[in-house]
Design a protein around this motif. Sequence first.
Motif, short mmCIF file in Angstrom:
data_model
loop_
_atom_site.label_atom_id
_atom_site.label_comp_id
_atom_site.label_asym_id
_atom_site.label_seq_id
_atom_site.Cartn_x
_atom_site.Cartn_y
_atom_site.Cartn_z
N ASP A 118 -7.04 18.34 37.83
CA ASP A 118 -6.01 17.91 36.88
C ASP A 118 -5.33 19.17 36.34
O ASP A 118 -5.90 20.27 36.39
N LEU A 119 -4.12 19.02 35.79
CA LEU A 119 -3.42 20.16 35.19
C LEU A 119 -2.38 19.66 34.20
O LEU A 119 -1.92 18.52 34.26
N TYR A 120 -2.02 20.57 33.29
CA TYR A 120 -0.96 20.28 32.32
C TYR A 120 -0.53 21.60 31.71
O TYR A 120 -1.15 22.65 31.92
N SER A 121 0.54 21.57 30.91
CA SER A 121 1.00 22.74 30.18
C SER A 121 1.25 22.34 28.73
O SER A 121 1.88 21.30 28.47
N PRO A 122 0.76 23.15 27.78
CA PRO A 122 1.04 22.83 26.37
C PRO A 122 2.51 22.94 26.02
O PRO A 122 2.96 22.32 25.05
N CYS A 123 3.27 23.73 26.80
CA CYS A 123 4.67 23.98 26.42
C CYS A 123 5.69 23.45 27.43
O CYS A 123 6.90 23.48 27.16
N GLU A 124 5.25 23.01 28.59
CA GLU A 124 6.18 22.52 29.61
C GLU A 124 5.78 21.10 30.04
O GLU A 124 4.61 20.72 29.99
N ASN A 125 6.80 20.33 30.46
CA ASN A 125 6.54 19.00 31.03
C ASN A 125 6.22 19.15 32.51
O ASN A 125 7.11 19.46 33.31
N ILE A 126 4.96 18.95 32.87
CA ILE A 126 4.51 19.13 34.25
C ILE A 126 4.27 17.76 34.87
O ILE A 126 3.59 16.90 34.29
N GLU A 127 4.84 17.56 36.05
CA GLU A 127 4.59 16.32 36.80
C GLU A 127 4.07 16.68 38.19
O GLU A 127 4.44 17.72 38.76
N PHE A 128 3.22 15.82 38.71
CA PHE A 128 2.64 16.07 40.04
C PHE A 128 2.21 14.75 40.66
O PHE A 128 2.05 13.73 39.97
N ASN A 129 2.04 14.78 41.97
CA ASN A 129 1.52 13.63 42.71
C ASN A 129 0.04 13.86 42.98
O ASN A 129 -0.40 14.99 43.22
#
Length: 521
Positions: A297-308
Amino acid sequence: MVIDTQKENLCVNKLVTKKKEIIFVEGDMIVPDSKPDILSTICTSGVISIYKKELSEGKLRIEGNINAYVMYLPEDSNEKIRGLNPTLDFSESINIPNCNENMNLRMNSNIKSIECKVVNGRKITIKAAIEVNCKVYSNEEMEVINNVANNDNIKMLKQDLKVNSLLGMEENKIYAKENIAIDNIDNLAEILKANVKICNQDVKVSYNKVLTKAEAEFKIMYLTEDNRINLVTSNIPVVGFSDIPNVTDNNICDVDYQIKNLILKPNSVEEHSIYVEMEVSTLCMVYEEKNINLIQDLYSPCENIEFNRKTVNTITDKCNKKDIAQIKEKVNIPNMENKKIIDVDIMPTINKKENTNSTIRLEGEISMKFILINNEDMQVDTQNVNLPFEYQVDAKNADLNTSTKIDVKSQNFIVQDNGDVMCNVDLLMDTDLYKNTSLNVINEIEDNGPREEQDYNVVMYIVKKDDTLWKIAKRFGTTIEDIVKVNVIEDENKIYPNQKLYIPRYVKKQSEKENLISNYA
């Protein structure tokens, strides 16, 4: 904007389906004019050859034949025993769900039973039951993202995994010819019975090649021109090469052998011998164990991250174990006083499999057909005996799948004075172990710009069942490190339901965020 990532190649070998099917083969034979009429049959055996197997949409088609051997008692009282060697051709379609022509097939077949019935003195009917065991695999080449390059603001949840990636596979044909010598005093009249099996299998790896070594073990019973019965055994080398790049000694090699064609007949050129010609197909599959640091899993506190994300099923913890199961048992065969054992056909069968925490327990039986000859009148008779056996395979855990092949390594039968027979049978237990596992594979990661900015604040959160710091941090757009620091958590893997946590949320000015965290700490 597509984010720059680092990738790793992986070939996923997925078991699509497995199936066991019993097919029946039946055929008639007219006794040649050169042989006497049949009074009754004594025993029937056979060797199976599969010369074609083809996958299509939802089906497997196989073609082959059975070289059958029928020992019979002639109506002519001057002859004690005679033999017939009919060939039964067959073609069969087996329904296999979810398979297609692009998939790979592993298959083995054996004759479960074969019998002969006398229609009249010049005609017989043979019926055989063939057990076909199929495993169908699909191979998928894929690139797996294992890191994000040059982006410190992305938080990643990773997991170290070991998977068995398919390195390569190849199917080959091996041809073998041999003259099997019999006793010099024997003038061979006809072959009464023949058993052939592939044994003593071994694999050697060198120079991007896999050397497959085995032996074809022949056990042939024959009749001499002066009406004596004799038995000869012989092993013929079956050696082939498979070209598989990058193979090493550390890889796991699975090799399947299948007899495709067989010719076995009295030698018309070389006296006192039997001519053997055979074609064997080998399927070599090589696996490498790969250590993968896979992003879950992944995410960014400051950016909108999308993935498949997709789920891929594959295998891990693959290994092979070979061991000998020894069976020592005394059996009683009626009227053994004046009889001699000239051969014993053995067929092992597994009837039950049970998984425990650390072992896999197998229960089965060996079916033995004793072929006996009377020392006084040289008449041949048969007796059937079944012996149960148990065997345990050591396993790491109960989740492992197993597939066990059984081969008769050696056999010895001692007739005692009271007519009992001491049976000493060694079974080679060849067990494949593996675990089915699911991989969460992430691809096509995109940065869709900054997250919505908020004034700095702290949220109090009550931990729920199945919560982790990763889930909480991702939900509120913060980091595990910040939550740990604010709440003075000693072990980030230990949080509890109903526990109160202060969650610092993202603010544009990082320096202000750091000041507030230090105040709470």
